[in-house]
Design an enzyme around this catalytic site. Structure first.
Site, PDB file in Angstrom:
ATOM      1  N   PHE A 198       1.037   6.538   5.412  1.00 38.86           N
ATOM      2  CA  PHE A 198       0.529   5.695   4.338  1.00 38.86           C
ATOM      3  C   PHE A 198       1.404   4.438   4.243  1.00 38.86           C
ATOM      4  O   PHE A 198       2.633   4.531   4.219  1.00 38.86           O
ATOM      5  CB  PHE A 198       0.559   6.483   3.023  1.00 38.86           C
ATOM      6  CG  PHE A 198      -0.183   5.813   1.915  1.00 38.86           C
ATOM      7  CD1 PHE A 198      -1.573   5.802   1.899  1.00 38.86           C
ATOM      8  CD2 PHE A 198       0.495   5.187   0.885  1.00 38.86           C
ATOM      9  CE1 PHE A 198      -2.266   5.180   0.877  1.00 38.86           C
ATOM     10  CE2 PHE A 198      -0.198   4.556  -0.141  1.00 38.86           C
ATOM     11  CZ  PHE A 198      -1.578   4.558  -0.143  1.00 38.86           C
ATOM     12  N   ASP A 233       5.939  13.939   2.914  1.00 42.21           N
ATOM     13  CA  ASP A 233       5.077  13.422   1.855  1.00 42.21           C
ATOM     14  C   ASP A 233       3.840  14.323   1.780  1.00 42.21           C
ATOM     15  O   ASP A 233       3.067  14.412   2.738  1.00 42.21           O
ATOM     16  CB  ASP A 233       4.698  11.967   2.184  1.00 42.21           C
ATOM     17  CG  ASP A 233       3.875  11.318   1.081  1.00 42.21           C
ATOM     18  OD1 ASP A 233       3.145  12.049   0.378  1.00 42.21           O
ATOM     19  OD2 ASP A 233       3.944  10.084   0.933  1.00 42.21           O
ATOM     20  N   TYR A 268      -2.323  12.993  -8.823  1.00 42.93           N
ATOM     21  CA  TYR A 268      -3.660  12.503  -9.219  1.00 42.93           C
ATOM     22  C   TYR A 268      -4.728  12.712  -8.149  1.00 42.93           C
ATOM     23  O   TYR A 268      -5.875  12.369  -8.367  1.00 42.93           O
ATOM     24  CB  TYR A 268      -3.618  11.026  -9.641  1.00 42.93           C
ATOM     25  CG  TYR A 268      -3.003  10.068  -8.641  1.00 42.93           C
ATOM     26  CD1 TYR A 268      -3.729   9.632  -7.537  1.00 42.93           C
ATOM     27  CD2 TYR A 268      -1.707   9.607  -8.800  1.00 42.93           C
ATOM     28  CE1 TYR A 268      -3.156   8.763  -6.624  1.00 42.93           C
ATOM     29  CE2 TYR A 268      -1.133   8.740  -7.896  1.00 42.93           C
ATOM     30  CZ  TYR A 268      -1.865   8.314  -6.797  1.00 42.93           C
ATOM     31  OH  TYR A 268      -1.295   7.466  -5.892  1.00 42.93           O
ATOM     32  N   LYS A 269      -4.339  13.255  -6.986  1.00 46.49           N
ATOM     33  CA  LYS A 269      -5.333  13.535  -5.939  1.00 46.49           C
ATOM     34  C   LYS A 269      -5.851  14.963  -6.143  1.00 46.49           C
ATOM     35  O   LYS A 269      -6.544  15.209  -7.116  1.00 46.49           O
ATOM     36  CB  LYS A 269      -4.712  13.271  -4.573  1.00 46.49           C
ATOM     37  CG  LYS A 269      -4.426  11.770  -4.391  1.00 46.49           C
ATOM     38  CD  LYS A 269      -3.679  11.401  -3.131  1.00 46.49           C
ATOM     39  CE  LYS A 269      -3.489   9.884  -3.081  1.00 46.49           C
ATOM     40  NZ  LYS A 269      -2.533   9.455  -2.056  1.00 46.49           N
ATOM     41  N   ARG A 296     -14.371   8.204   4.438  1.00 47.44           N
ATOM     42  CA  ARG A 296     -13.646   9.455   4.171  1.00 47.44           C
ATOM     43  C   ARG A 296     -14.403  10.283   3.147  1.00 47.44           C
ATOM     44  O   ARG A 296     -14.732   9.814   2.059  1.00 47.44           O
ATOM     45  CB  ARG A 296     -12.264   9.172   3.572  1.00 47.44           C
ATOM     46  CG  ARG A 296     -11.228   8.690   4.520  1.00 47.44           C
ATOM     47  CD  ARG A 296      -9.834   8.760   3.903  1.00 47.44           C
ATOM     48  NE  ARG A 296      -9.768   8.271   2.521  1.00 47.44           N
ATOM     49  CZ  ARG A 296      -8.665   8.237   1.796  1.00 47.44           C
ATOM     50  NH1 ARG A 296      -7.526   8.694   2.279  1.00 47.44           N
ATOM     51  NH2 ARG A 296      -8.683   7.754   0.569  1.00 47.44           N
TER      52      ARG A 296
HETATM   53  C1  LIG Z   1      -1.684   8.347  -2.287  1.00 48.47           C
HETATM   54  C2  LIG Z   1      -0.455   8.249  -1.479  1.00 48.47           C
HETATM   55  C3  LIG Z   1       0.660   7.550  -1.958  1.00 48.47           C
HETATM   56  C4  LIG Z   1       0.553   6.804  -3.257  1.00 48.47           C
HETATM   57  O1  LIG Z   1       1.729   6.329  -3.772  1.00 48.47           O
HETATM   58  P1  LIG Z   1       1.741   5.792  -5.276  1.00 48.47           P
HETATM   59  O2  LIG Z   1       3.119   5.360  -5.486  1.00 48.47           O
HETATM   60  O3  LIG Z   1       1.304   6.932  -6.154  1.00 48.47           O
HETATM   61  O4  LIG Z   1       0.754   4.676  -5.373  1.00 48.47           O
HETATM   62  C5  LIG Z   1       1.820   7.553  -1.193  1.00 48.47           C
HETATM   63  N1  LIG Z   1       1.878   8.230  -0.010  1.00 48.47           N
HETATM   64  C6  LIG Z   1       0.792   8.884   0.489  1.00 48.47           C
HETATM   65  C7  LIG Z   1       0.875   9.618   1.788  1.00 48.47           C
HETATM   66  C8  LIG Z   1      -0.403   8.898  -0.232  1.00 48.47           C
HETATM   67  O5  LIG Z   1      -1.465   9.542   0.251  1.00 48.47           O
END
Ligand SMILES: *Cc1c(COP(=O)(O)O)cnc(C)c1O
Length: 425
Positions: free
Chosen positions: A130, A210, A235-236, A385
């Protein structure tokens, strides 16, 4: 898929009837039964328990009890809720805390890990990670004087699978840190946490996993795998609500020696002494920074209830069944229309979302959302997705998503949209 597999709608209904988790769907707010929600891997649905809880936090805990609530379940919420999350990720007591965002926690953990391996100068990750994680690594390297080399492993097959041989080769005696997303956000590829953690440790490196796209959908065993640090989203798949705080995990073997780079008063040993010199709190508390958004924090706590009740193993089993059903239908119905699987075929190498690639992916995604009442999302360059959150997604949802994706292309319904991107895709 069983031998009696059929492509008709009534087969989906039969699968739903035999779904041991089917009752959980009713624990979520479903405003429009016609709307097929396929984005629980980006923003989970609203649990009914959260709706009630947030009302009472606002009306009673804040409205009536005012500041007294800090002593009545607010102050200790980060640790208390961390203790509830730890069961979902295979962590023993005292190693998980809820605070701040994923990005902020990733910064804290990266700086902490690098400070434990000062003599080494290599960070190994992948180009499929990400972007926020990659940016933060670059920012940390910059803060530390640009002495680190960040190696990003590439993919050999058009961004689906990372090049594992290259990954293993890059992890060496100069590697300070290996950091990867357990499940990749585009393709849904699922890394072998145990094997890669072992490889990092054999080379003397530390690892940060992560878990944003795995927690709540894929079993995780942080202690068994002897992971050093981990973090993830609420939040996911955990349905904590937009912008709800992240959690972080620090293995107890590092709890005394690790340090957070942000010395805030919530990380102070005795914060209400208002001492003017920083003295880090014991254990994980030192990774706290400052006052947390409490409404979001407590919403997470209620959102966790159905997840904990369902159990990680059952969630995973349903997630695999939904995905296998999705892929089977897609192979038969969508592949002839130019859709290609953008995720691993083998379920043991896959998380809980499926990417379908199509040259018109962006416009298909728009017509699905705007005219056909299906909500997936789009990730460049051509990935649609479909998130299959096992706690509330039904087999009928999958069937409908496939059927409407067929219509979008067969009848060229996407033709009315421009190819210029909206700001949030
Ligand atoms: C959704 C996601 C994030 C999001 O980071 P935020 O700080 O909450 O915006 C980070 N890393 C991964 C792998 C994600 O899927």
């Amino acid at each position: 898929m069983p031998d009696n597999f059929r492509t008709d709608r009534s087969y989906a209904l039969e699968l739903d009837e035999n779904d041991p988790l089917r009752a959980f769907r009713d624990k979520f707010v479903i405003h429009d039964p016609e709307l097929i929600y396929m984005d629980g891997n980006s923003l989970g649905r609203l649990p009914k328990a959260v709706l009630e809880r947030v009302n009472s936090i606002v009306e009673i805990e804040w409205g009536r009890n005012l500041i007294r609530s800090w002593n009545d379940g607010w102050w200790d919420a980060p640790v208390r809720i961390g203790e509830k999350i730890r069961g979902l990720i295979g962590a023993d007591k005292g190693q998980v805390i809820v605070c701040d965002s994923v990005s902020v926690n990733f910064f804290k953990l990266t700086m902490s890990a690098l400070s434990l391996r000062k003599e080494r100068s290599k960070i190994v990750t992948d180009s499929l990670n990400f972007p926020s994680d990659l940016y933060i690594l670059q920012g940390c390297a910059d803060l530390l004087g640009n002495k680190h080399k960040i190696v990003r492993i590439r993919s050999l097959d058009g961004e689906i699978t990372p090049d594992l041989d290259a990954l293993y080769k890059e992890i060496d005696q100069d590697t300070a840190l290996v950091t990867l997303s357990h499940v990749l956000f585009k393709s849904g590829y699922l890394y072998d946490m145990e094997a890669i953690t072992k490889k990092a440790h054999e080379a003397g490196a530390l690892i940060i996993w992560d878990l944003c796209h795995s927690v709540g959908a894929v079993p995780v065993e942080l202690d068994v795998c002897e992971v050093d640090f981990a973090l993830g989203c609420t939040y996911k798949y955990l349905n904590g609500g937009p912008g709800s705080q992240a959690f972080l995990y620090v293995n107890k073997i590092h709890s005394e020696i690790s340090r957070s780079p942000i010395w805030g008063w919530w990380g102070q040993k005795d914060p209400f002494s208002f001492n003017i010199d920083f003295n880090p709190a014991d254990g994980l508390q030192k990774f706290s920074t400052g006052t947390q958004p409490i409404i979001s924090m407590l919403a997470i706590e209620s959102a966790l209830e159905p997840m904990i009740e369902a159990g990680v193993e059952s969630l995973r089993e349903k997630s695999v069944n939904l995905s296998e059903y999705f892929i089977k239908l897609s192979d038969m119905i969508l592949a002839p229309l130019g859709y290609q699987l953008g995720s691993p075929r083998n379920p043991s190498l896959r998380g809980s979302h499926i990417s379908l690639r199509h040259p018109e992916g962006y416009r298909i995604n728009r017509v699905l959302i705007e005219n056909l009442k299906v909500i997936p999302d789009f990730r460049e360059p051509d990935n649609i997705r479909y998130g299959l959150a096992p706690i509330y997604t039904s087999y009928l949802d999958v069937w409908e998503a496939i059927e409407r994706s067929r219509l979008a292309v067969e009848e060229k319904l996407y033709d009315q949209f421009p190819t210029t991107r909206l700001s949030v895709t």
